[in-house]
Design a protein around this motif. Structure first.
Motif, PDB file in Angstrom:
ATOM      1  N   SER A   1       0.824  -1.214   0.000  1.00 10.28           N
ATOM      2  CA  SER A   1       0.000   0.000   0.000  1.00 10.28           C
ATOM      3  C   SER A   1       0.857   1.262   0.000  1.00 10.28           C
ATOM      4  O   SER A   1       0.463   2.292  -0.565  1.00 10.28           O
ATOM      5  CB  SER A   1      -0.938   0.013   1.205  1.00 10.28           C
ATOM      6  N   LEU A   2       2.044   1.205   0.619  1.00  5.12           N
ATOM      7  CA  LEU A   2       2.932   2.370   0.627  1.00  5.12           C
ATOM      8  C   LEU A   2       3.529   2.607  -0.758  1.00  5.12           C
ATOM      9  O   LEU A   2       3.687   3.748  -1.188  1.00  5.12           O
ATOM     10  CB  LEU A   2       4.043   2.188   1.656  1.00  5.12           C
ATOM     11  N   VAL A   3       3.869   1.513  -1.443  1.00  5.73           N
ATOM     12  CA  VAL A   3       4.367   1.647  -2.818  1.00  5.73           C
ATOM     13  C   VAL A   3       3.287   2.275  -3.690  1.00  5.73           C
ATOM     14  O   VAL A   3       3.553   3.197  -4.466  1.00  5.73           O
ATOM     15  CB  VAL A   3       4.794   0.277  -3.381  1.00  5.73           C
ATOM     16  N   ALA A   4       2.055   1.780  -3.558  1.00  7.76           N
ATOM     17  CA  ALA A   4       0.953   2.331  -4.344  1.00  7.76           C
ATOM     18  C   ALA A   4       0.719   3.804  -3.999  1.00  7.76           C
ATOM     19  O   ALA A   4       0.420   4.619  -4.891  1.00  7.76           O
ATOM     20  CB  ALA A   4      -0.315   1.521  -4.094  1.00  7.76           C
ATOM     21  N   ARG A   5       0.850   4.153  -2.738  1.00  8.83           N
ATOM     22  CA  ARG A   5       0.680   5.556  -2.338  1.00  8.83           C
ATOM     23  C   ARG A   5       1.743   6.449  -2.971  1.00  8.83           C
ATOM     24  O   ARG A   5       1.440   7.532  -3.477  1.00  8.83           O
ATOM     25  CB  ARG A   5       0.724   5.677  -0.814  1.00  8.83           C
ATOM     26  N   LEU A   6       2.986   5.982  -2.946  1.00 10.04           N
ATOM     27  CA  LEU A   6       4.050   6.766  -3.568  1.00 10.04           C
ATOM     28  C   LEU A   6       3.794   6.920  -5.070  1.00 10.04           C
ATOM     29  O   LEU A   6       3.971   8.009  -5.631  1.00 10.04           O
ATOM     30  CB  LEU A   6       5.411   6.110  -3.328  1.00 10.04           C
ATOM     31  N   MET A   7       3.393   5.836  -5.712  1.00 15.65           N
ATOM     32  CA  MET A   7       3.093   5.893  -7.143  1.00 15.65           C
ATOM     33  C   MET A   7       1.980   6.897  -7.431  1.00 15.65           C
ATOM     34  O   MET A   7       2.041   7.661  -8.403  1.00 15.65           O
ATOM     35  CB  MET A   7       2.684   4.511  -7.642  1.00 15.65           C
ATOM     36  N   THR A   8       0.968   6.912  -6.583  1.00 17.22           N
ATOM     37  CA  THR A   8      -0.177   7.796  -6.789  1.00 17.22           C
ATOM     38  C   THR A   8       0.173   9.253  -6.512  1.00 17.22           C
ATOM     39  O   THR A   8      -0.179  10.149  -7.291  1.00 17.22           O
ATOM     40  CB  THR A   8      -1.336   7.358  -5.868  1.00 17.22           C
ATOM     41  N   GLU A   9       0.879   9.496  -5.397  1.00 21.87           N
ATOM     42  CA  GLU A   9       1.147  10.871  -4.978  1.00 21.87           C
ATOM     43  C   GLU A   9       2.327  11.508  -5.703  1.00 21.87           C
ATOM     44  O   GLU A   9       2.324  12.720  -5.956  1.00 21.87           O
ATOM     45  CB  GLU A   9       1.390  10.913  -3.470  1.00 21.87           C
ATOM     46  N   GLN A  10       3.341  10.720  -6.039  1.00 20.95           N
ATOM     47  CA  GLN A  10       4.567  11.273  -6.627  1.00 20.95           C
ATOM     48  C   GLN A  10       4.741  10.894  -8.096  1.00 20.95           C
ATOM     49  O   GLN A  10       5.400  11.624  -8.843  1.00 20.95           O
ATOM     50  CB  GLN A  10       5.783  10.816  -5.831  1.00 20.95           C
ATOM     51  N   SER A  11       4.234   9.757  -8.486  1.00 23.04           N
ATOM     52  CA  SER A  11       4.199   9.298  -9.877  1.00 23.04           C
ATOM     53  C   SER A  11       5.547   9.347 -10.591  1.00 23.04           C
ATOM     54  O   SER A  11       5.660   9.883 -11.692  1.00 23.04           O
ATOM     55  CB  SER A  11       3.178  10.136 -10.675  1.00 23.04           C
TER      56      SER A  11
END
Length: 262
Positions: free
Chosen positions: A18-28
């Motif tokens: 979920s943290l990887v997905a969050r980074l992908m979503t927020e920072q892309s």
């Protein structure tokens, strides 16, 4: 082709999916290099990452230990891996972008607690790993290449919270710094983060042992982005996402970013 690249020791990609997905979503970032995935490649949750635009992956994995992965929005091809020091560990993988740029993702051994190879086998393995990296780049000169990862060494005085206090602590000892410098020199690598942020204390890791990591702020810059001299000047916008250390159930490392205009 400008692209933004990030490197992050995730300390279990399955636990912190979920943290990887969050980074992908927020920072892309266009490319995300992970270390210490602690998972066989086939168990990495690519379906979720693909939904977020990361349709390409080159990785090497192990169950519960080590593991490196390059996740990308951009097409890339597998460019191989090396078992430095013959440890049988998944600690290196390389991928090549369509523009010919090669990305090396590395996870250098931590080296245990005692900085003496005669008393600590793990420290000797770390030095041997770095020596073989040096020899690879000495005999196979890299060009148009980027090297990232948890290199487990904070080389500069301002890469640690206390230079004098840590001179005999694994990750900042003179012998480790010398070995890392030899790797850099052999491949004509430039430290992109420090080229962009040349002065001041800079950390990417804070121990789990600290009751309040933020207040204590006893960090070290163990995570790096390098580039060969032929493309180093194309890099800019380096940053370290300190706030990620405060996310729920975080890794003890945080992501390091750089953008390349190539």
């Amino acid at each position: 082709m400008p692209f933004t690249l990030a490197t992050w020791n995730i300390n279990s990609v399955r636990l912190r999916e979920s943290l990887v997905a969050r980074l992908m979503t927020e920072q892309s970032p266009d490319i995300l290099c992970l270390q210490e995935c602690k998972s066989p490649v086939e168990n990495i949750a690519m379906a979720q990452f693909q939904d977020l635009g990361y349709r390409h992956m080159v990785a090497r994995g192990q169950k519960g230990y080590n593991g490196v992965a390059i996740l990308s929005k951009l097409p890339l091809m597998d460019a191989g891996s090396r078992d430095f020091a013959n440890l049988g560990h998944a600690r290196h993988v390389a991928a090549r972008l369509e523009n010919g740029v090669t990305i090396h993702n590395c996870y250098v051994p931590a080296g245990g607690d005692i900085p003496d190879r005669d008393l600590n086998e793990k420290f000797g393995q770390k030095l041997d790993f770095l020596t073989e990296m040096r020899d690879l780049f000495r005999w196979e000169k890299p060009a148009r290449s980027i090297l990232v990862g948890d290199l487990n060494i904070a080389p500069r005085e301002d890469d640690v919270w206390g230079h004098k206090q840590l001179l005999k602590i694994v990750s900042h000892t003179p012998v480790e710094v010398d070995h890392l410098t030899q790797v850099m020199d052999a491949g004509d690598w430039a430290d992109i983060t420090r080229a962009d942020i040349p002065t001041g204390l800079l950390y990417s890791w804070w121990s789990y042992r600290a009751k309040d990591w933020d207040a204590a702020d006893k960090g070290r810059r163990l995570d790096h982005i390098w580039a060969t001299s032929d493309i180093a000047k194309s890099a800019h916008s380096s940053r370290i996402l300190r706030d990620v250390r405060g996310w729920e159930q975080p890794s003890d490392h945080v992501p390091v970013f750089a953008t390349f205009d190539l």
